[in-house]
Design a protein around this motif. Structure first.
Motif, PDB file in Angstrom:
ATOM      1  N   ILE A 186       0.822  -1.212   0.000  1.00 50.43           N
ATOM      2  CA  ILE A 186       0.000   0.000   0.000  1.00 50.43           C
ATOM      3  C   ILE A 186       0.861   1.268   0.000  1.00 50.43           C
ATOM      4  O   ILE A 186       0.351   2.363  -0.230  1.00 50.43           O
ATOM      5  CB  ILE A 186      -0.966   0.023   1.202  1.00 50.43           C
ATOM      6  CG1 ILE A 186      -0.199  -0.101   2.524  1.00 50.43           C
ATOM      7  CG2 ILE A 186      -1.998  -1.088   1.082  1.00 50.43           C
ATOM      8  CD1 ILE A 186      -1.083   0.060   3.748  1.00 50.43           C
ATOM      9  N   ALA A 187       2.153   1.121   0.255  1.00 49.75           N
ATOM     10  CA  ALA A 187       3.072   2.262   0.186  1.00 49.75           C
ATOM     11  C   ALA A 187       4.486   1.714   0.062  1.00 49.75           C
ATOM     12  O   ALA A 187       4.792   0.618   0.554  1.00 49.75           O
ATOM     13  CB  ALA A 187       2.950   3.150   1.418  1.00 49.75           C
ATOM     14  N   ARG A 188       5.327   2.484  -0.586  1.00 45.94           N
ATOM     15  CA  ARG A 188       6.728   2.069  -0.699  1.00 45.94           C
ATOM     16  C   ARG A 188       7.628   3.291  -0.752  1.00 45.94           C
ATOM     17  O   ARG A 188       7.226   4.375  -1.181  1.00 45.94           O
ATOM     18  CB  ARG A 188       6.957   1.213  -1.937  1.00 45.94           C
ATOM     19  CG  ARG A 188       7.131   2.014  -3.228  1.00 45.94           C
ATOM     20  CD  ARG A 188       7.746   1.186  -4.341  1.00 45.94           C
ATOM     21  NE  ARG A 188       8.231   2.034  -5.440  1.00 45.94           N
ATOM     22  CZ  ARG A 188       9.020   1.613  -6.415  1.00 45.94           C
ATOM     23  NH1 ARG A 188       9.404   0.360  -6.462  1.00 45.94           N
ATOM     24  NH2 ARG A 188       9.429   2.443  -7.372  1.00 45.94           N
ATOM     25  N   HIS A 189       8.849   3.111  -0.290  1.00 41.11           N
ATOM     26  CA  HIS A 189       9.912   4.091  -0.489  1.00 41.11           C
ATOM     27  C   HIS A 189      11.079   3.338  -1.102  1.00 41.11           C
ATOM     28  O   HIS A 189      11.623   2.422  -0.490  1.00 41.11           O
ATOM     29  CB  HIS A 189      10.337   4.750   0.827  1.00 41.11           C
ATOM     30  CG  HIS A 189      11.432   5.763   0.636  1.00 41.11           C
ATOM     31  ND1 HIS A 189      12.757   5.431   0.623  1.00 41.11           N
ATOM     32  CD2 HIS A 189      11.373   7.104   0.420  1.00 41.11           C
ATOM     33  CE1 HIS A 189      13.486   6.513   0.422  1.00 41.11           C
ATOM     34  NE2 HIS A 189      12.665   7.545   0.294  1.00 41.11           N
ATOM     35  N   TYR A 190      11.429   3.721  -2.318  1.00 45.68           N
ATOM     36  CA  TYR A 190      12.497   3.035  -3.058  1.00 45.68           C
ATOM     37  C   TYR A 190      13.410   4.093  -3.651  1.00 45.68           C
ATOM     38  O   TYR A 190      12.988   4.874  -4.497  1.00 45.68           O
ATOM     39  CB  TYR A 190      11.884   2.156  -4.158  1.00 45.68           C
ATOM     40  CG  TYR A 190      12.894   1.550  -5.113  1.00 45.68           C
ATOM     41  CD1 TYR A 190      13.358   0.248  -4.931  1.00 45.68           C
ATOM     42  CD2 TYR A 190      13.377   2.276  -6.204  1.00 45.68           C
ATOM     43  CE1 TYR A 190      14.284  -0.306  -5.806  1.00 45.68           C
ATOM     44  CE2 TYR A 190      14.304   1.725  -7.075  1.00 45.68           C
ATOM     45  CZ  TYR A 190      14.758   0.443  -6.869  1.00 45.68           C
ATOM     46  OH  TYR A 190      15.676  -0.098  -7.738  1.00 45.68           O
ATOM     47  N   TYR A 194      21.279   5.706  -0.676  1.00 44.51           N
ATOM     48  CA  TYR A 194      21.162   5.076   0.640  1.00 44.51           C
ATOM     49  C   TYR A 194      21.065   6.085   1.787  1.00 44.51           C
ATOM     50  O   TYR A 194      20.814   5.703   2.932  1.00 44.51           O
ATOM     51  CB  TYR A 194      22.345   4.142   0.889  1.00 44.51           C
ATOM     52  CG  TYR A 194      23.703   4.786   0.705  1.00 44.51           C
ATOM     53  CD1 TYR A 194      24.254   5.606   1.680  1.00 44.51           C
ATOM     54  CD2 TYR A 194      24.450   4.559  -0.446  1.00 44.51           C
ATOM     55  CE1 TYR A 194      25.498   6.196   1.521  1.00 44.51           C
ATOM     56  CE2 TYR A 194      25.692   5.140  -0.630  1.00 44.51           C
ATOM     57  CZ  TYR A 194      26.208   5.956   0.358  1.00 44.51           C
ATOM     58  OH  TYR A 194      27.444   6.539   0.187  1.00 44.51           O
ATOM     59  N   LYS A 195      21.199   7.355   1.470  1.00 40.50           N
ATOM     60  CA  LYS A 195      21.087   8.375   2.517  1.00 40.50           C
ATOM     61  C   LYS A 195      19.645   8.797   2.766  1.00 40.50           C
ATOM     62  O   LYS A 195      19.364   9.511   3.733  1.00 40.50           O
ATOM     63  CB  LYS A 195      21.920   9.598   2.132  1.00 40.50           C
ATOM     64  CG  LYS A 195      23.413   9.317   1.995  1.00 40.50           C
ATOM     65  CD  LYS A 195      24.173  10.574   1.592  1.00 40.50           C
ATOM     66  CE  LYS A 195      25.652  10.273   1.410  1.00 40.50           C
ATOM     67  NZ  LYS A 195      26.416  11.490   1.034  1.00 40.50           N
ATOM     68  N   VAL A 196      18.734   8.368   1.885  1.00 38.27           N
ATOM     69  CA  VAL A 196      17.336   8.790   1.963  1.00 38.27           C
ATOM     70  C   VAL A 196      16.459   7.601   2.346  1.00 38.27           C
ATOM     71  O   VAL A 196      16.529   6.540   1.713  1.00 38.27           O
ATOM     72  CB  VAL A 196      16.858   9.379   0.621  1.00 38.27           C
ATOM     73  CG1 VAL A 196      15.419   9.867   0.735  1.00 38.27           C
ATOM     74  CG2 VAL A 196      17.777  10.506   0.171  1.00 38.27           C
ATOM     75  N   ARG A 197      15.617   7.742   3.370  1.00 40.55           N
ATOM     76  CA  ARG A 197      14.775   6.652   3.849  1.00 40.55           C
ATOM     77  C   ARG A 197      13.335   7.125   4.050  1.00 40.55           C
ATOM     78  O   ARG A 197      13.067   8.329   4.136  1.00 40.55           O
ATOM     79  CB  ARG A 197      15.298   6.117   5.190  1.00 40.55           C
ATOM     80  CG  ARG A 197      16.785   5.776   5.208  1.00 40.55           C
ATOM     81  CD  ARG A 197      17.135   4.689   4.203  1.00 40.55           C
ATOM     82  NE  ARG A 197      18.556   4.513   4.040  1.00 40.55           N
ATOM     83  CZ  ARG A 197      19.271   3.581   4.651  1.00 40.55           C
ATOM     84  NH1 ARG A 197      18.672   2.746   5.488  1.00 40.55           N
ATOM     85  NH2 ARG A 197      20.572   3.479   4.436  1.00 40.55           N
ATOM     86  N   MET A 198      12.419   6.172   4.164  1.00 38.91           N
ATOM     87  CA  MET A 198      11.047   6.520   4.542  1.00 38.91           C
ATOM     88  C   MET A 198      11.046   6.916   6.015  1.00 38.91           C
ATOM     89  O   MET A 198      11.515   6.154   6.864  1.00 38.91           O
ATOM     90  CB  MET A 198      10.097   5.340   4.306  1.00 38.91           C
ATOM     91  CG  MET A 198       8.656   5.637   4.720  1.00 38.91           C
ATOM     92  SD  MET A 198       7.519   4.239   4.491  1.00 38.91           S
ATOM     93  CE  MET A 198       7.085   4.419   2.746  1.00 38.91           C
ATOM     94  N   SER A 199      10.540   8.088   6.294  1.00 43.90           N
ATOM     95  CA  SER A 199      10.525   8.571   7.681  1.00 43.90           C
ATOM     96  C   SER A 199       9.495   7.815   8.506  1.00 43.90           C
ATOM     97  O   SER A 199       8.526   7.263   7.969  1.00 43.90           O
ATOM     98  CB  SER A 199      10.217  10.063   7.715  1.00 43.90           C
ATOM     99  OG  SER A 199       8.881  10.299   7.316  1.00 43.90           O
ATOM    100  N   ILE A 203       5.590   6.510   7.668  1.00 40.22           N
ATOM    101  CA  ILE A 203       5.112   5.162   7.998  1.00 40.22           C
ATOM    102  C   ILE A 203       3.832   5.253   8.811  1.00 40.22           C
ATOM    103  O   ILE A 203       2.824   4.591   8.517  1.00 40.22           O
ATOM    104  CB  ILE A 203       6.198   4.374   8.784  1.00 40.22           C
ATOM    105  CG1 ILE A 203       7.385   4.067   7.880  1.00 40.22           C
ATOM    106  CG2 ILE A 203       5.603   3.073   9.343  1.00 40.22           C
ATOM    107  CD1 ILE A 203       8.565   3.448   8.615  1.00 40.22           C
ATOM    108  N   LEU A 204       3.846   6.099   9.834  1.00 36.89           N
ATOM    109  CA  LEU A 204       2.681   6.247  10.707  1.00 36.89           C
ATOM    110  C   LEU A 204       1.487   6.818   9.948  1.00 36.89           C
ATOM    111  O   LEU A 204       0.342   6.394  10.163  1.00 36.89           O
ATOM    112  CB  LEU A 204       3.021   7.125  11.900  1.00 36.89           C
ATOM    113  CG  LEU A 204       4.010   6.525  12.909  1.00 36.89           C
ATOM    114  CD1 LEU A 204       4.436   7.576  13.931  1.00 36.89           C
ATOM    115  CD2 LEU A 204       3.408   5.321  13.610  1.00 36.89           C
TER     116      LEU A 204
END
Length: 210
Positions: A186-190, A194-199, A203-204
């Protein structure tokens, strides 16, 4: 003639953009031709199993019976960006669990190394060894690490052909996928950066919308 010039200009622009992207990806250690695109939102996820830091078998299907699952791929205990992200998750883990969800971190690193990390940092979420990179490949996040990046890591006493369980210099894009109980993304961070992530906030927010 004018149309031909426009076409040639567009082709040149595409080639320049492609070359720029290749240079950026190579900076992040990616052998571009091996980079997988990542599963998309709406796609179904196959069940996977693996040993966690407590040597227990983790099953995605079993976890989904209890609620949504947040699957994160991390490169290894040697990666400061991965460790920082996981610390942030641990700090907010109670809020993730309050939404009825669970968080799991999947890594190609051998179990001994990430278990030591979990103990040192007090991680209570499950961390799973992707022993043969089957999980990474099923989510389509795998890439081969280029020679330049491998040599850089070796200077810091990290040889992926020794620290990865499969003894191969391959890594996952540090992606995050949120999976609903029906097994769909239902959601993705791709992002190969490698310095950037899903916060944790994102997520919440996603879990809140379910």
């Amino acid at each position: 003639m004018k149309n031909l010039l426009i076409i040639l200009f567009l082709i040149a622009s595409i080639q320049i953009t492609s070359a720029q992207e290749t240079a950026i990806y190579e900076k992040y250690g990616v052998t571009v031709g091996t980079l997988q695109p990542g599963l998309e939102v709406g796609e179904s996820v196959k069940n996977f199993k693996g040993k966690d830091q407590n040597n227990k078998t983790y099953s995605l299907d079993d976890a989904l019976k209890n609620g949504p699952v947040v699957v994160n791929f991390f490169r290894g205990s040697w990666c400061p960006y991965c460790v920082k992200h996981l610390i942030n998750v641990q700090d907010s883990l109670s809020m993730i669990e309050a939404k009825g969800a669970t968080f799991i971190a999947v890594t190609p690193e051998n179990q001994e190394r990430f278990t030591a990390l979990a103990e040192k940092k007090g991680f209570t979420f499950e961390m799973v060894e992707d022993k043969k990179m089957d999980i990474m490949n099923s989510f389509e996040v795998t890439f081969d690490v280029n020679d330049g990046y491998q040599n850089m890591l070796k200077k810091y006493e990290n040889d992926l052909t020794k620290t990865n369980a499969i003894k191969k210099a391959a890594l996952p894009v540090p992606a995050t996928f949120i999976i609903s109980q029906d097994g769909k993304i239902i959601a993705r961070h791709y992002d190969p950066n490698y310095k950037v992530r899903m916060s944790v906030k994102d997520i919440l927010n996603t879990l809140e919308s379910i």
